[in-house]
Write a protein that holds these residues in place. Structure first.
Motif, PDB file in Angstrom:
ATOM      1  N   GLN A 145      -4.340   0.248  -7.216  1.00  0.00           N
ATOM      2  CA  GLN A 145      -3.795  -0.690  -6.219  1.00  0.00           C
ATOM      3  C   GLN A 145      -3.971  -2.138  -6.684  1.00  0.00           C
ATOM      4  O   GLN A 145      -3.304  -3.034  -6.166  1.00  0.00           O
ATOM      5  CB  GLN A 145      -4.520  -0.518  -4.867  1.00  0.00           C
ATOM      6  N   ARG A 183      -1.793   9.328   3.799  1.00  0.00           N
ATOM      7  CA  ARG A 183      -0.574   8.527   3.562  1.00  0.00           C
ATOM      8  C   ARG A 183       0.616   9.078   4.354  1.00  0.00           C
ATOM      9  O   ARG A 183       1.704   9.333   3.808  1.00  0.00           O
ATOM     10  CB  ARG A 183      -0.270   8.510   2.067  1.00  0.00           C
ATOM     11  N   TYR A 231       0.830  -1.218   0.000  1.00  0.00           N
ATOM     12  CA  TYR A 231       0.000   0.000   0.000  1.00  0.00           C
ATOM     13  C   TYR A 231       0.862   1.265   0.000  1.00  0.00           C
ATOM     14  O   TYR A 231       0.810   2.080  -0.924  1.00  0.00           O
ATOM     15  CB  TYR A 231      -0.971  -0.037   1.194  1.00  0.00           C
TER      16      TYR A 231
HETATM   17  C1  G6P Z   1      -7.510   8.527  -4.655  1.00  0.00           C
HETATM   18  C2  G6P Z   1      -7.506   7.119  -5.208  1.00  0.00           C
HETATM   19  C3  G6P Z   1      -8.348   6.183  -4.348  1.00  0.00           C
HETATM   20  C4  G6P Z   1      -7.933   6.317  -2.895  1.00  0.00           C
HETATM   21  C5  G6P Z   1      -8.044   7.758  -2.424  1.00  0.00           C
HETATM   22  C6  G6P Z   1      -7.624   7.959  -0.962  1.00  0.00           C
HETATM   23  O1  G6P Z   1      -8.758   9.115  -4.870  1.00  0.00           O
HETATM   24  O2  G6P Z   1      -7.946   7.096  -6.553  1.00  0.00           O
HETATM   25  O3  G6P Z   1      -8.186   4.847  -4.794  1.00  0.00           O
HETATM   26  O4  G6P Z   1      -8.727   5.471  -2.085  1.00  0.00           O
HETATM   27  O5  G6P Z   1      -7.209   8.549  -3.258  1.00  0.00           O
HETATM   28  O6  G6P Z   1      -6.356   7.464  -0.740  1.00  0.00           O
HETATM   29  P1  G6P Z   1      -6.057   6.305   0.326  1.00  0.00           P
HETATM   30  O7  G6P Z   1      -4.631   5.929   0.081  1.00  0.00           O
HETATM   31  O8  G6P Z   1      -6.298   6.900   1.669  1.00  0.00           O
HETATM   32  O9  G6P Z   1      -7.013   5.164   0.046  1.00  0.00           O
END
Ligand code: G6P
Length: 470
Positions: free
Chosen positions: A140, A313, A84
Protein backbone atom coordinates in the motif's frame (compact mmCIF):
# COMPACT_ATOMS: atom_id res chain seq x y z
CA UNK A 1 5.87 16.11 20.77
CA UNK A 2 9.28 14.46 21.20
CA UNK A 3 10.70 12.92 18.08
CA UNK A 4 10.93 9.11 17.82
CA UNK A 5 14.16 7.27 17.01
CA UNK A 6 12.20 4.50 15.36
CA UNK A 7 9.06 4.94 13.24
CA UNK A 8 6.99 2.15 11.69
CA UNK A 9 4.77 3.12 8.74
CA UNK A 10 2.03 0.65 7.77
CA UNK A 11 -1.38 1.04 6.14
CA UNK A 12 -3.10 -0.05 9.34
CA UNK A 13 -2.42 1.02 12.94
CA UNK A 14 -1.63 -1.88 15.30
CA UNK A 15 -4.82 -1.23 17.29
CA UNK A 16 -8.50 -1.61 16.48
CA UNK A 17 -11.03 0.98 17.55
CA UNK A 18 -13.85 -0.60 19.55
CA UNK A 19 -17.02 1.17 20.56
CA UNK A 20 -18.98 -0.20 23.51
CA UNK A 21 -22.79 -0.17 23.79
CA UNK A 22 -22.77 3.45 25.05
CA UNK A 23 -20.63 4.58 22.14
CA UNK A 24 -17.52 4.87 24.37
CA UNK A 25 -14.35 4.48 22.32
CA UNK A 26 -11.42 2.29 23.33
CA UNK A 27 -8.44 0.70 21.53
CA UNK A 28 -7.52 -2.96 21.48
CA UNK A 29 -4.15 -4.25 20.25
CA UNK A 30 -4.83 -6.04 16.99
CA UNK A 31 -3.78 -9.67 17.03
CA UNK A 32 -1.28 -9.44 14.13
CA UNK A 33 2.20 -10.84 14.60
CA UNK A 34 3.88 -7.68 13.37
CA UNK A 35 2.81 -5.73 16.46
CA UNK A 36 3.94 -8.52 18.77
CA UNK A 37 7.34 -8.63 17.07
CA UNK A 38 7.95 -4.92 17.13
CA UNK A 39 6.30 -3.98 20.43
CA UNK A 40 9.22 -4.65 22.83
CA UNK A 41 11.68 -2.85 20.60
CA UNK A 42 9.28 0.05 19.98
CA UNK A 43 8.66 0.43 23.70
CA UNK A 44 12.40 0.45 24.42
CA UNK A 45 13.32 2.76 21.55
CA UNK A 46 10.56 5.31 22.05
CA UNK A 47 8.91 4.19 18.86
CA UNK A 48 6.03 5.63 16.87
CA UNK A 49 3.63 3.94 14.45
CA UNK A 50 2.02 5.80 11.55
CA UNK A 51 -1.14 4.15 10.16
CA UNK A 52 -4.80 4.33 9.26
CA UNK A 53 -7.45 3.50 11.89
CA UNK A 54 -9.60 1.62 9.36
CA UNK A 55 -12.57 4.01 9.15
CA UNK A 56 -13.41 6.96 6.89
CA UNK A 57 -12.85 10.59 7.88
CA UNK A 58 -11.53 9.86 11.34
CA UNK A 59 -9.36 12.85 12.29
CA UNK A 60 -7.57 11.74 15.46
CA UNK A 61 -4.70 13.36 17.34
CA UNK A 62 -1.67 11.18 18.03
CA UNK A 63 -2.12 9.11 21.19
CA UNK A 64 -0.22 6.49 23.16
CA UNK A 65 -1.29 2.87 23.63
CA UNK A 66 0.93 0.23 25.30
CA UNK A 67 3.76 2.78 25.42
CA UNK A 68 3.80 3.13 21.64
CA UNK A 69 3.04 6.49 20.10
CA UNK A 70 0.32 6.08 17.46
CA UNK A 71 0.00 8.62 14.68
CA UNK A 72 -3.34 8.15 12.87
CA UNK A 73 -3.66 9.05 9.18
CA UNK A 74 -7.14 10.14 8.08
CA UNK A 75 -8.56 8.84 4.78
CA UNK A 76 -11.74 10.19 3.19
CA UNK A 77 -14.44 7.91 1.74
CA UNK A 78 -13.15 8.70 -1.72
CA UNK A 79 -9.54 7.96 -0.76
CA UNK A 80 -10.58 4.62 0.71
CA UNK A 81 -12.31 3.80 -2.58
CA UNK A 82 -9.44 4.97 -4.82
CA UNK A 83 -6.26 4.35 -2.79
CA UNK A 84 -7.17 1.33 -0.59
CA UNK A 85 -9.92 -0.57 -2.44
CA UNK A 86 -8.76 0.74 -5.81
CA UNK A 87 -5.02 1.01 -6.44
CA UNK A 88 -3.80 -1.11 -3.51
CA UNK A 89 -6.36 -3.91 -3.69
CA UNK A 90 -7.67 -3.88 -7.27
CA UNK A 91 -4.46 -2.93 -9.12
CA UNK A 92 -1.36 -3.92 -7.15
CA UNK A 93 -2.82 -6.90 -5.24
CA UNK A 94 -4.01 -8.85 -8.32
CA UNK A 95 -0.98 -7.83 -10.43
CA UNK A 96 1.50 -8.93 -7.77
CA UNK A 97 -0.40 -12.21 -7.27
CA UNK A 98 0.19 -13.22 -10.88
CA UNK A 99 -3.08 -11.71 -12.23
CA UNK A 100 -5.29 -14.44 -10.72
CA UNK A 101 -7.90 -11.68 -11.02
CA UNK A 102 -7.49 -9.01 -13.71
CA UNK A 103 -5.81 -5.84 -12.35
CA UNK A 104 -7.69 -2.60 -13.02
CA UNK A 105 -5.63 0.36 -14.17
CA UNK A 106 -7.18 3.77 -13.49
CA UNK A 107 -5.32 7.05 -13.56
CA UNK A 108 -7.47 8.57 -10.76
CA UNK A 109 -6.59 5.62 -8.50
CA UNK A 110 -2.89 6.20 -9.15
CA UNK A 111 -3.29 9.91 -8.30
CA UNK A 112 -4.98 8.96 -5.01
CA UNK A 113 -2.19 6.44 -4.27
CA UNK A 114 0.44 9.16 -4.72
CA UNK A 115 -1.52 11.63 -2.56
CA UNK A 116 -2.08 9.17 0.28
CA UNK A 117 1.51 7.85 0.16
CA UNK A 118 2.68 11.47 0.49
CA UNK A 119 0.47 11.93 3.56
CA UNK A 120 2.02 8.88 5.25
CA UNK A 121 5.54 10.01 4.26
CA UNK A 122 5.03 13.52 5.64
CA UNK A 123 3.72 12.16 8.94
CA UNK A 124 6.72 9.82 9.24
CA UNK A 125 9.20 12.56 8.33
CA UNK A 126 7.67 14.84 10.96
CA UNK A 127 7.77 12.17 13.67
CA UNK A 128 11.29 10.76 13.26
CA UNK A 129 14.28 12.00 15.27
CA UNK A 130 17.55 13.25 13.75
CA UNK A 131 19.43 10.25 12.24
CA UNK A 132 16.55 7.97 13.24
CA UNK A 133 15.08 4.98 11.42
CA UNK A 134 11.84 4.60 9.44
CA UNK A 135 10.54 1.12 8.60
CA UNK A 136 7.83 1.10 5.90
CA UNK A 137 5.56 -1.94 5.39
CA UNK A 138 3.87 -3.40 2.37
CA UNK A 139 2.41 -2.75 -1.04
CA UNK A 140 0.00 0.00 0.00
CA UNK A 141 2.99 2.30 0.65
CA UNK A 142 5.58 1.62 -2.04
CA UNK A 143 6.24 5.29 -2.76
CA UNK A 144 6.88 6.22 0.89
CA UNK A 145 10.61 5.27 1.01
CA UNK A 146 11.57 7.70 -1.77
CA UNK A 147 9.30 10.43 -0.34
CA UNK A 148 10.77 10.11 3.18
CA UNK A 149 14.31 10.19 1.78
CA UNK A 150 13.58 13.43 -0.06
CA UNK A 151 12.14 15.03 3.08
CA UNK A 152 14.66 13.59 5.55
CA UNK A 153 18.01 12.60 3.99
CA UNK A 154 19.49 11.98 7.47
CA UNK A 155 17.14 9.05 8.18
CA UNK A 156 17.85 5.33 7.51
CA UNK A 157 14.92 3.71 5.71
CA UNK A 158 13.78 0.09 5.56
CA UNK A 159 10.95 -1.36 3.48
CA UNK A 160 9.44 -4.83 3.86
CA UNK A 161 7.16 -6.28 1.19
CA UNK A 162 4.73 -8.79 2.71
CA UNK A 163 3.26 -10.07 -0.57
CA UNK A 164 4.87 -11.56 -3.72
CA UNK A 165 6.71 -9.49 -6.29
CA UNK A 166 5.82 -10.61 -9.84
CA UNK A 167 7.99 -11.69 -12.77
CA UNK A 168 8.91 -8.89 -15.15
CA UNK A 169 6.55 -10.01 -17.91
CA UNK A 170 3.64 -9.26 -15.58
CA UNK A 171 5.11 -6.31 -13.70
CA UNK A 172 5.70 -4.57 -17.03
CA UNK A 173 1.91 -4.20 -17.48
CA UNK A 174 1.69 -1.48 -14.88
CA UNK A 175 1.55 2.01 -16.39
CA UNK A 176 3.44 3.42 -13.36
CA UNK A 177 6.05 0.65 -13.19
CA UNK A 178 9.11 2.95 -13.14
CA UNK A 179 7.69 5.31 -10.50
CA UNK A 180 6.95 2.38 -8.18
CA UNK A 181 10.49 0.97 -8.56
CA UNK A 182 11.96 4.40 -7.78
CA UNK A 183 9.63 4.73 -4.80
CA UNK A 184 10.90 1.48 -3.29
CA UNK A 185 14.53 2.28 -4.08
CA UNK A 186 14.36 5.22 -1.68
CA UNK A 187 15.02 2.62 1.04
CA UNK A 188 18.44 1.50 2.28
CA UNK A 189 17.18 -2.06 2.85
CA UNK A 190 14.36 -3.63 0.78
CA UNK A 191 13.12 -6.94 2.17
CA UNK A 192 11.05 -9.61 0.40
CA UNK A 193 9.59 -12.91 1.56
CA UNK A 194 11.31 -15.23 -0.92
CA UNK A 195 14.61 -15.15 -2.81
CA UNK A 196 12.46 -15.35 -5.96
CA UNK A 197 10.69 -12.07 -5.12
CA UNK A 198 14.02 -10.31 -4.53
CA UNK A 199 15.33 -11.65 -7.85
CA UNK A 200 12.25 -10.52 -9.76
CA UNK A 201 12.57 -7.06 -8.24
CA UNK A 202 16.26 -6.81 -9.14
CA UNK A 203 15.50 -7.97 -12.67
CA UNK A 204 12.86 -5.22 -13.00
CA UNK A 205 15.33 -2.62 -11.71
CA UNK A 206 17.99 -3.71 -14.20
CA UNK A 207 15.66 -3.87 -17.16
CA UNK A 208 13.59 -0.79 -16.55
CA UNK A 209 15.86 1.66 -14.77
CA UNK A 210 19.24 0.29 -15.97
CA UNK A 211 20.76 0.90 -12.53
CA UNK A 212 23.94 -0.89 -11.50
CA UNK A 213 23.27 -4.01 -9.43
CA UNK A 214 26.14 -5.83 -7.72
CA UNK A 215 25.40 -8.91 -5.58
CA UNK A 216 21.98 -7.74 -4.32
CA UNK A 217 22.98 -4.11 -3.87
CA UNK A 218 21.53 -1.47 -6.21
CA UNK A 219 23.45 1.77 -6.70
CA UNK A 220 20.59 4.27 -6.73
CA UNK A 221 21.42 7.60 -8.36
CA UNK A 222 20.24 10.70 -6.48
CA UNK A 223 20.46 14.42 -7.22
CA UNK A 224 23.98 14.88 -5.86
CA UNK A 225 25.20 11.37 -5.05
CA UNK A 226 24.18 7.72 -5.18
CA UNK A 227 23.06 5.49 -2.29
CA UNK A 228 23.23 1.71 -1.98
CA UNK A 229 19.98 -0.23 -1.53
CA UNK A 230 20.31 -3.81 -0.25
CA UNK A 231 17.67 -6.16 -1.71
CA UNK A 232 17.25 -9.43 0.17
CA UNK A 233 14.81 -12.13 1.35
CA UNK A 234 13.76 -12.03 5.02
CA UNK A 235 11.03 -14.71 5.37
CA UNK A 236 8.54 -13.52 7.99
CA UNK A 237 7.13 -15.74 10.70
CA UNK A 238 4.84 -15.72 13.74
CA UNK A 239 5.24 -15.14 17.45
CA UNK A 240 4.98 -18.80 18.45
CA UNK A 241 4.63 -18.30 22.24
CA UNK A 242 0.89 -17.48 22.41
CA UNK A 243 0.08 -20.39 20.05
CA UNK A 244 2.11 -22.87 22.10
CA UNK A 245 0.66 -21.60 25.37
CA UNK A 246 -2.94 -21.76 24.19
CA UNK A 247 -2.39 -25.21 22.70
CA UNK A 248 -1.16 -26.44 26.08
CA UNK A 249 -4.15 -25.03 27.96
CA UNK A 250 -6.74 -27.58 29.21
CA UNK A 251 -9.50 -25.07 28.43
CA UNK A 252 -8.54 -24.89 24.73
CA UNK A 253 -8.00 -28.65 24.51
CA UNK A 254 -11.48 -29.19 25.93
CA UNK A 255 -12.84 -26.75 23.37
CA UNK A 256 -11.12 -28.71 20.57
CA UNK A 257 -12.79 -31.92 21.80
CA UNK A 258 -16.10 -30.08 21.93
CA UNK A 259 -15.68 -28.96 18.30
CA UNK A 260 -15.06 -32.55 17.18
CA UNK A 261 -18.03 -33.71 19.19
CA UNK A 262 -20.34 -31.09 17.70
CA UNK A 263 -19.42 -32.30 14.20
CA UNK A 264 -20.46 -35.83 15.09
CA UNK A 265 -16.90 -37.02 15.87
CA UNK A 266 -15.85 -37.72 12.29
CA UNK A 267 -12.71 -39.82 11.77
CA UNK A 268 -10.99 -37.00 9.94
CA UNK A 269 -11.33 -33.24 10.26
CA UNK A 270 -9.83 -31.17 7.46
CA UNK A 271 -9.38 -27.44 8.03
CA UNK A 272 -8.96 -24.38 5.81
CA UNK A 273 -8.44 -20.92 7.33
CA UNK A 274 -8.18 -17.94 5.02
CA UNK A 275 -9.27 -14.41 4.38
CA UNK A 276 -11.94 -14.79 1.71
CA UNK A 277 -9.53 -13.94 -1.12
CA UNK A 278 -9.12 -15.29 -4.67
CA UNK A 279 -5.40 -15.83 -4.04
CA UNK A 280 -6.11 -18.51 -1.44
CA UNK A 281 -7.27 -21.31 -3.74
CA UNK A 282 -10.43 -22.00 -1.71
CA UNK A 283 -12.39 -22.99 -4.84
CA UNK A 284 -9.68 -25.46 -5.94
CA UNK A 285 -9.63 -27.01 -2.46
CA UNK A 286 -13.42 -27.41 -2.37
CA UNK A 287 -13.48 -28.87 -5.87
CA UNK A 288 -10.86 -31.50 -5.05
CA UNK A 289 -12.62 -32.39 -1.80
CA UNK A 290 -16.05 -32.67 -3.44
CA UNK A 291 -14.68 -34.99 -6.14
CA UNK A 292 -13.18 -37.24 -3.44
CA UNK A 293 -16.63 -37.47 -1.87
CA UNK A 294 -18.37 -38.05 -5.17
CA UNK A 295 -15.95 -40.79 -6.18
CA UNK A 296 -16.28 -42.50 -2.82
CA UNK A 297 -12.62 -42.06 -1.88
CA UNK A 298 -13.95 -40.19 1.19
CA UNK A 299 -17.29 -40.69 2.95
CA UNK A 300 -19.37 -37.92 4.44
CA UNK A 301 -19.90 -39.96 7.64
CA UNK A 302 -16.12 -40.05 8.19
CA UNK A 303 -14.91 -36.62 7.24
CA UNK A 304 -15.73 -32.92 7.62
CA UNK A 305 -14.02 -29.95 6.03
CA UNK A 306 -14.17 -26.86 8.27
CA UNK A 307 -13.62 -23.83 6.08
CA UNK A 308 -13.16 -20.53 7.89
CA UNK A 309 -13.29 -17.70 5.33
CA UNK A 310 -12.97 -14.39 7.14
CA UNK A 311 -14.66 -11.40 5.47
CA UNK A 312 -12.22 -9.18 3.57
CA UNK A 313 -12.32 -6.15 1.22
CA UNK A 314 -16.03 -6.66 0.78
CA UNK A 315 -16.58 -3.67 -1.50
CA UNK A 316 -14.11 -4.81 -4.18
CA UNK A 317 -15.93 -6.53 -7.08
CA UNK A 318 -13.60 -9.52 -7.39
CA UNK A 319 -14.25 -10.35 -3.72
CA UNK A 320 -18.03 -10.03 -4.10
CA UNK A 321 -17.98 -12.45 -7.06
CA UNK A 322 -15.69 -14.89 -5.27
CA UNK A 323 -17.97 -15.02 -2.25
CA UNK A 324 -20.96 -15.85 -4.44
CA UNK A 325 -19.04 -18.62 -6.22
CA UNK A 326 -17.78 -20.22 -3.03
CA UNK A 327 -21.10 -20.05 -1.22
CA UNK A 328 -22.92 -21.55 -4.21
CA UNK A 329 -20.52 -24.48 -4.39
CA UNK A 330 -20.56 -25.10 -0.62
CA UNK A 331 -24.37 -25.18 -0.65
CA UNK A 332 -24.39 -27.54 -3.66
CA UNK A 333 -21.90 -29.97 -2.15
CA UNK A 334 -23.64 -30.03 1.20
CA UNK A 335 -27.02 -30.36 -0.47
CA UNK A 336 -25.80 -33.30 -2.54
CA UNK A 337 -23.91 -35.19 0.16
CA UNK A 338 -24.99 -34.30 3.72
CA UNK A 339 -26.82 -36.73 5.96
CA UNK A 340 -28.90 -35.63 8.98
CA UNK A 341 -25.95 -36.22 11.28
CA UNK A 342 -22.98 -35.22 9.09
CA UNK A 343 -22.08 -32.28 6.95
CA UNK A 344 -19.44 -32.34 4.22
CA UNK A 345 -18.39 -28.73 4.72
CA UNK A 346 -18.87 -26.53 7.76
CA UNK A 347 -18.43 -23.09 6.23
CA UNK A 348 -17.91 -20.04 8.45
CA UNK A 349 -17.81 -16.56 6.90
CA UNK A 350 -16.55 -15.05 10.13
CA UNK A 351 -13.38 -14.03 11.87
CA UNK A 352 -12.53 -15.70 15.20
CA UNK A 353 -10.37 -14.70 18.17
CA UNK A 354 -7.06 -16.47 18.59
CA UNK A 355 -8.37 -18.84 21.34
CA UNK A 356 -10.95 -20.31 19.01
CA UNK A 357 -8.44 -20.53 16.14
CA UNK A 358 -6.07 -22.59 18.27
CA UNK A 359 -8.94 -24.89 19.29
CA UNK A 360 -9.70 -25.38 15.57
CA UNK A 361 -6.03 -26.12 14.82
CA UNK A 362 -6.02 -28.71 17.62
CA UNK A 363 -9.24 -30.27 16.35
CA UNK A 364 -7.93 -30.62 12.77
CA UNK A 365 -6.15 -33.73 11.53
CA UNK A 366 -5.26 -32.13 8.21
CA UNK A 367 -4.57 -28.47 7.45
CA UNK A 368 -5.20 -27.40 3.84
CA UNK A 369 -3.21 -24.41 2.54
CA UNK A 370 -3.80 -24.38 -1.21
CA UNK A 371 -3.06 -20.75 -2.15
CA UNK A 372 -2.52 -20.01 -5.84
CA UNK A 373 -0.06 -17.32 -4.77
CA UNK A 374 0.80 -16.15 -1.25
CA UNK A 375 3.68 -13.99 0.05
CA UNK A 376 4.25 -16.29 3.03
CA UNK A 377 1.04 -17.81 4.56
CA UNK A 378 1.27 -17.57 8.32
CA UNK A 379 -1.71 -19.89 8.90
CA UNK A 380 0.55 -22.83 7.95
CA UNK A 381 3.04 -21.74 10.60
CA UNK A 382 0.32 -21.19 13.22
CA UNK A 383 -0.98 -24.73 12.68
CA UNK A 384 2.49 -26.19 13.12
CA UNK A 385 3.16 -24.13 16.27
CA UNK A 386 0.09 -25.65 17.97
CA UNK A 387 0.95 -29.32 17.18
CA UNK A 388 3.00 -30.11 20.30
CA UNK A 389 2.11 -33.82 20.06
CA UNK A 390 3.64 -33.93 16.54
CA UNK A 391 0.40 -35.24 15.05
CA UNK A 392 -1.41 -33.79 12.07
CA UNK A 393 -0.54 -33.26 8.42
CA UNK A 394 -0.08 -30.08 6.41
CA UNK A 395 -0.98 -29.90 2.71
CA UNK A 396 0.87 -26.83 1.42
CA UNK A 397 0.85 -25.10 -1.95
CA UNK A 398 4.22 -24.66 -3.66
CA UNK A 399 3.13 -21.14 -4.53
CA UNK A 400 3.40 -19.88 -0.95
CA UNK A 401 6.49 -18.33 0.58
CA UNK A 402 6.13 -20.87 3.39
CA UNK A 403 6.86 -23.71 0.92
CA UNK A 404 10.49 -22.54 0.71
CA UNK A 405 10.95 -23.32 4.40
CA UNK A 406 8.39 -26.04 5.17
CA UNK A 407 9.80 -28.74 2.92
CA UNK A 408 8.38 -31.63 5.02
CA UNK A 409 4.80 -30.57 4.32
CA UNK A 410 2.86 -32.38 1.59
CA UNK A 411 3.63 -29.93 -1.20
CA UNK A 412 1.04 -29.48 -3.96
CA UNK A 413 0.29 -27.58 -7.14
CA UNK A 414 -3.31 -26.48 -6.41
CA UNK A 415 -4.08 -26.05 -10.11
CA UNK A 416 -3.62 -29.80 -10.54
CA UNK A 417 -6.89 -31.06 -9.10
CA UNK A 418 -5.92 -34.77 -9.40
CA UNK A 419 -2.63 -34.04 -7.63
CA UNK A 420 -4.47 -32.10 -4.96
CA UNK A 421 -6.90 -34.98 -4.41
CA UNK A 422 -4.00 -37.40 -4.03
CA UNK A 423 -2.28 -35.04 -1.59
CA UNK A 424 -5.44 -34.81 0.54
CA UNK A 425 -5.69 -38.63 0.58
CA UNK A 426 -1.99 -38.94 1.49
CA UNK A 427 -2.60 -36.57 4.40
CA UNK A 428 -5.76 -38.36 5.56
CA UNK A 429 -4.09 -41.78 5.39
CA UNK A 430 -0.65 -40.84 6.70
CA UNK A 431 0.46 -43.16 9.52
CA UNK A 432 1.17 -41.52 12.90
CA UNK A 433 4.88 -42.38 12.67
CA UNK A 434 5.29 -40.56 9.37
CA UNK A 435 3.23 -37.60 10.63
CA UNK A 436 5.47 -37.37 13.68
CA UNK A 437 8.67 -37.45 11.66
CA UNK A 438 7.51 -34.66 9.39
CA UNK A 439 5.89 -32.55 12.12
CA UNK A 440 9.03 -32.62 14.29
CA UNK A 441 11.07 -31.20 11.43
CA UNK A 442 8.40 -28.58 10.63
CA UNK A 443 8.19 -27.51 14.26
CA UNK A 444 11.94 -27.17 14.54
CA UNK A 445 11.95 -24.76 11.62
CA UNK A 446 8.96 -22.67 12.82
CA UNK A 447 10.12 -22.46 16.45
CA UNK A 448 13.64 -21.45 15.44
CA UNK A 449 12.82 -18.96 12.72
CA UNK A 450 10.06 -17.10 14.59
CA UNK A 451 9.04 -13.50 14.14
CA UNK A 452 11.71 -12.30 16.56
CA UNK A 453 14.40 -13.91 14.44
CA UNK A 454 12.85 -12.21 11.42
CA UNK A 455 12.70 -8.71 12.91
CA UNK A 456 16.20 -9.05 14.42
CA UNK A 457 17.71 -9.93 11.06
CA UNK A 458 15.94 -7.06 9.30
CA UNK A 459 16.92 -4.57 12.01
CA UNK A 460 20.51 -5.80 11.86
CA UNK A 461 20.57 -5.08 8.13
CA UNK A 462 19.23 -1.59 8.88
CA UNK A 463 21.84 -1.03 11.60
CA UNK A 464 24.57 -2.07 9.13
CA UNK A 465 23.15 0.37 6.58
CA UNK A 466 23.20 3.16 9.15
CA UNK A 467 26.82 2.35 10.11
CA UNK A 468 27.83 2.39 6.46
CA UNK A 469 26.23 5.81 5.96
CA UNK A 470 28.14 7.24 8.93
C1 G6P B 1 -2.27 -9.08 3.68
C2 G6P B 1 -1.41 -7.86 3.47
C3 G6P B 1 -1.54 -6.89 4.65
C4 G6P B 1 -3.01 -6.63 4.93
C5 G6P B 1 -3.76 -7.92 5.19
C6 G6P B 1 -5.25 -7.72 5.47
O1 G6P B 1 -1.71 -9.89 4.67
O2 G6P B 1 -0.06 -8.21 3.26
O3 G6P B 1 -0.86 -5.68 4.35
O4 G6P B 1 -3.14 -5.75 6.04
O5 G6P B 1 -3.61 -8.74 4.04
O6 G6P B 1 -5.85 -7.00 4.46
P1 G6P B 1 -6.58 -5.59 4.72
O7 G6P B 1 -6.88 -5.07 3.35
O8 G6P B 1 -7.80 -5.90 5.52
O9 G6P B 1 -5.62 -4.71 5.49
Amino acid sequence: MTAADFVVVANRLPVDRVLDADGQESWRTSPGGLVAALEPMMQAAGGAWVGWAGQPDLELDPFTANDIRLIPIALSEQEIAEYYEGFANDTIWPLYHDVIAPPQYHREWWEAYVTVNRRFAEAAAAAVAENGTVWVHDYQLQLVPEMVRALRPDVTIGYFHHIPFPAHGLYAQMPWRDQVLRGLLGADVIGFQRAQDANYFLAAVRRRLKYDVKSSVVEVPGESSTHPALVKAFPISIDTAPYRELAASPRIQARAAEIRESLGNPKHILLGVDRLDYTKGIRHRIKAYSELLRQGRLHVEDVTLIQVASPSRERVDAYVTLRDEIELSVARINGDTDTMGHSAIRYLHQGFPRDEMVALYLAADVMLVTALRDGMNLVAKEYIATRADNRGALVLSEFTGAADELRQAILVNPHDIEGLKDAIMTAVEMPAGEQGKRMRALRKRVLENDVNAWSSSFLQALADARAARA
